[in-house]
Design an enzyme around this catalytic site. Sequence first.
Site, PDB file in Angstrom:
ATOM      1  N   SER A   1       0.796  -1.218   0.000  1.00 38.41           N
ATOM      2  CA  SER A   1       0.000   0.000   0.000  1.00 38.41           C
ATOM      3  C   SER A   1       0.835   1.277   0.000  1.00 38.41           C
ATOM      4  CB  SER A   1      -0.948  -0.048   1.192  1.00 38.41           C
ATOM      5  OG  SER A   1      -1.876   0.986   1.102  1.00 38.41           O
ATOM      6  N   HIS A   2       0.721   2.057   1.076  1.00 39.80           N
ATOM      7  CA  HIS A   2       1.390   3.360   1.106  1.00 39.80           C
ATOM      8  C   HIS A   2       2.854   3.258   1.508  1.00 39.80           C
ATOM      9  CE1 HIS A   2       0.154   2.462   5.160  1.00 39.80           C
ATOM     10  NE2 HIS A   2       1.059   3.314   5.583  1.00 39.80           N
TER      11      HIS A   2
ATOM     12  N   LYS B   1      -2.121  -9.713   0.888  1.00 41.62           N
ATOM     13  CA  LYS B   1      -3.343  -9.821   1.683  1.00 41.62           C
ATOM     14  C   LYS B   1      -4.356 -10.678   0.941  1.00 41.62           C
ATOM     15  CE  LYS B   1      -4.970  -5.320   0.080  1.00 41.62           C
ATOM     16  NZ  LYS B   1      -5.695  -4.094   0.398  1.00 41.62           N
TER      17      LYS B   1
ATOM     18  N   ASP C   1      -2.627   6.421  -3.398  1.00 38.89           N
ATOM     19  CA  ASP C   1      -1.457   5.738  -2.843  1.00 38.89           C
ATOM     20  C   ASP C   1      -1.011   4.535  -3.672  1.00 38.89           C
ATOM     21  OD1 ASP C   1      -3.586   4.035  -2.174  1.00 38.89           O
ATOM     22  OD2 ASP C   1      -2.544   3.295  -0.398  1.00 38.89           O
TER      23      ASP C   1
ATOM     24  N   ASP D   1      -1.531   1.317  -3.774  1.00 39.45           N
ATOM     25  CA  ASP D   1      -2.487   0.348  -4.317  1.00 39.45           C
ATOM     26  C   ASP D   1      -3.826   1.004  -4.674  1.00 39.45           C
ATOM     27  OD1 ASP D   1      -3.020   0.793  -1.624  1.00 39.45           O
ATOM     28  OD2 ASP D   1      -3.785  -1.226  -1.276  1.00 39.45           O
TER      29      ASP D   1
ATOM     30  N   ASP E   1      -6.099   2.687  -3.089  1.00 44.99           N
ATOM     31  CA  ASP E   1      -7.310   2.708  -2.252  1.00 44.99           C
ATOM     32  C   ASP E   1      -7.416   3.983  -1.415  1.00 44.99           C
ATOM     33  OD1 ASP E   1      -5.240   1.981  -0.566  1.00 44.99           O
ATOM     34  OD2 ASP E   1      -6.277   0.252   0.317  1.00 44.99           O
ATOM     35  N   ARG E   2      -6.336   4.775  -1.343  1.00 44.17           N
ATOM     36  CA  ARG E   2      -6.423   6.032  -0.596  1.00 44.17           C
ATOM     37  C   ARG E   2      -6.631   7.206  -1.547  1.00 44.17           C
ATOM     38  NH1 ARG E   2      -2.363   6.102   4.529  1.00 44.17           N
ATOM     39  NH2 ARG E   2      -2.650   3.918   5.123  1.00 44.17           N
TER      40      ARG E   2
ATOM     41  N   SER F   1      -7.188   8.186   7.604  1.00 41.31           N
ATOM     42  CA  SER F   1      -5.932   7.953   6.898  1.00 41.31           C
ATOM     43  C   SER F   1      -6.126   8.036   5.381  1.00 41.31           C
ATOM     44  CB  SER F   1      -5.383   6.589   7.299  1.00 41.31           C
ATOM     45  OG  SER F   1      -6.385   5.587   7.109  1.00 41.31           O
TER      46      SER F   1
ATOM     47  N   LYS G   1     -11.578   0.401   0.566  1.00 39.33           N
ATOM     48  CA  LYS G   1     -11.607   1.828   0.314  1.00 39.33           C
ATOM     49  C   LYS G   1     -11.170   2.047  -1.125  1.00 39.33           C
ATOM     50  CE  LYS G   1      -7.172   2.665   2.713  1.00 39.33           C
ATOM     51  NZ  LYS G   1      -6.837   1.488   3.536  1.00 39.33           N
TER      52      LYS G   1
HETATM   53  C1  VG1 Z   1      -2.997   2.498   8.407  1.00 43.53           C
HETATM   54  C2  VG1 Z   1      -4.159   3.430   8.618  1.00 43.53           C
HETATM   55  C3  VG1 Z   1      -5.472   2.681   8.531  1.00 43.53           C
HETATM   56  C4  VG1 Z   1      -5.538   1.943   7.194  1.00 43.53           C
HETATM   57  C5  VG1 Z   1      -4.324   1.057   7.025  1.00 43.53           C
HETATM   58  C6  VG1 Z   1      -4.271   0.387   5.677  1.00 43.53           C
HETATM   59  O1  VG1 Z   1      -2.971   1.521   9.426  1.00 43.53           O
HETATM   60  O2  VG1 Z   1      -4.040   4.096   9.848  1.00 43.53           O
HETATM   61  O3  VG1 Z   1      -6.536   3.570   8.688  1.00 43.53           O
HETATM   62  O4  VG1 Z   1      -6.703   1.157   7.118  1.00 43.53           O
HETATM   63  O5  VG1 Z   1      -3.130   1.839   7.158  1.00 43.53           O
HETATM   64  O6  VG1 Z   1      -4.286   1.309   4.641  1.00 43.53           O
HETATM   65  P1  VG1 Z   1      -1.995   1.614  10.706  1.00 43.53           P
HETATM   66  O7  VG1 Z   1      -2.218   0.350  11.459  1.00 43.53           O
HETATM   67  O8  VG1 Z   1      -0.614   1.780  10.170  1.00 43.53           O
HETATM   68  O9  VG1 Z   1      -2.424   2.835  11.441  1.00 43.53           O
HETATM   69  V1  VG1 Z   1      -3.421   0.965   3.236  1.00 43.53           V
HETATM   70  O10 VG1 Z   1      -3.910   2.080   2.062  1.00 43.53           O
HETATM   71  O11 VG1 Z   1      -1.860   1.080   3.787  1.00 43.53           O
HETATM   72  O12 VG1 Z   1      -3.832  -0.607   2.908  1.00 43.53           O
HETATM   73 CO    CO Z   2      -3.486   1.603   0.256  1.00 40.69          CO
END
Ligand code: VG1
Ligand code: CO
Length: 543
Positions: A113-114, A126, A277, A279, A281-282, A365, A376
């Site tokens: 992801s990010h 995942k 981001d 993948d 989804d953000r 986030s 998302k």
């Molecule tokens: C973070 C965010 C959370 C989000 C998760 C996955 O998790 O705070 O809101 O759902 O990333 O997003 P954490 O545990 O680091 O706070 V993504 O776009 O990285 O799949």
């Molecule tokens: Co993401």
Amino acid sequence: MAIQTVSSTPIPGQRPGTSGLRKKVSVFRQPHYLENFVQSLFDTLGGLAGKTLVLGGDGRFHNRSAIQTILKMAAANGVGRVLVGQGGILSTPAASCVIRKREALGGIVLSASHNPGGPDGDFGIKYNISNGGPAPESVTEAVYARSETINSYRISDAPDIDIDTVGTLLLEQMQVEVIDPVADYAELMQRLFDFDAIRKLFAGGFTMCFDAMHAVSGPYAKAIIEGMLGAPQGTVINAVPLEDFGGLHPDPNPVNAAQLIELMAGVDAPDFGAASDGDADRNMIVGRKFDVTPSDSLAVLAANATVAPGYRDGIKGIARSMPTSRAADRVAEALGVPCYETPTGWKYFGTLLDAGKATLCGEESYGTGSNHVREKDGLWAVLFWLNLIAVTGKSVQQIVASHWARFGRNYYSRHDYEGIDAGAANILMDDLRVKLANLAGQDMNHYTVAFADDFSYTDPVDGSQAHKQGVRIVMTDGSRIVYRLSGTGTEGATLRVYLERYEADPSMHNIPTQQALAALIAIADSVANIAANTGRSNPSVIT
Ligand code: VG1
Ligand code: CO
């Protein structure tokens, strides 16, 4: 071609976090690491014969080789068919869309992801279930338990197959269908939003910049925003997914998407800015010299949902993660629909969406989404905003300002202390938990604590429980401080401190955010002894 059974031994630490198993690429490239986890997943799922799985990733380094490994393992484990995105590409929301549309058993999404990519960056995997959403904890815990006892995995010794040409191939007895990664998703977006109105907006000279951050949203944004909606070529920047995201951090916030923020603050700024981001989804929504906080974005979309054809009949409810601001709660109240408060992570929204209890969901986030898929969805949020702008003719700033005037403003910020010592982070959280019982009634810096607890959640649909989901200190006026440790990082620990204060008075809606929250920030630091415990006097990222 033959199916091999390869002996292996358990590798510790394969427990998925907030969103899948995320580790350094170097960890994933260890012998048997990916294979052990995938076999543990297949063993947990069982009954794969004749079933369809969806497979794709965000295109980061190691994506293509992991896809080949997983295909050969799926074939060896008797999977009937795998739908794989061309080039190994599928954004997280597109994977969710394809799982649902093609009625697959589930899907495997390769993404961190990010998190940064490249040989020294992060990789992740995942599993999403048949509703298209992230596997619930009951599944991920079972996979983890299996990974602790595994002693072999099954894999075909067939050569790598062509995943770059759309079409159907055979791998052992398994069908591999290479699909266009964009088509199903684009078709869904077209049904949800008023594409004619958005096309007219662009035809009338409306300008936009979408920063794909060299991640997987590029091909989707190009096809939809420039292709279907007629925005000029060049509207989507950094549009080609790169294995290392061009060395940048594909996390759309004002700190990491600095190029976009600078553009939006300039004299020739486009009317509308957005970023997504790794993948896809953000989403981050930006107006001219004006950033929209994700919590406000959720509230604005909920308040205006009926502008979009897909939501014309209204919404049944809203769900937000606990640390997300309560701006959406006020909208829910005005609409007369429920607002659910869940732990952090999209996996907690699935049951509410499936049961028809919530239509829109969001996290602070930079995550927003709806019942159209079970993840998302960054581009979805951007299209929703475009639809809203097209219908109202207002700028981003005007839309948000009138929202605040109607509902009041929830000042909101998140302070991240990244890469701190994991031991120190756990001590900080444990100390906080010890203090909780005595905080209620205490006066602090003009505030009085109403209650303090460690958030626990019982899913209203299936009764499953989650504990220790964030320490919160709630003041008598509703202001809040929340502390939790990240579950997506791969180095040390990251402490997240979430701060929120409500302001009803419109004449007080234009205070700089950090200033508006200064008293709470000071309390947050002193209650948790952040500086002393972490050795950091300032957060590394403020959003
Ligand atoms: C973070 C965010 C959370 C989000 C998760 C996955 O998790 O705070 O809101 O759902 O990333 O997003 P954490 O545990 O680091 O706070 V993504 O776009 O990285 O799949
Ligand atoms: Co993401």
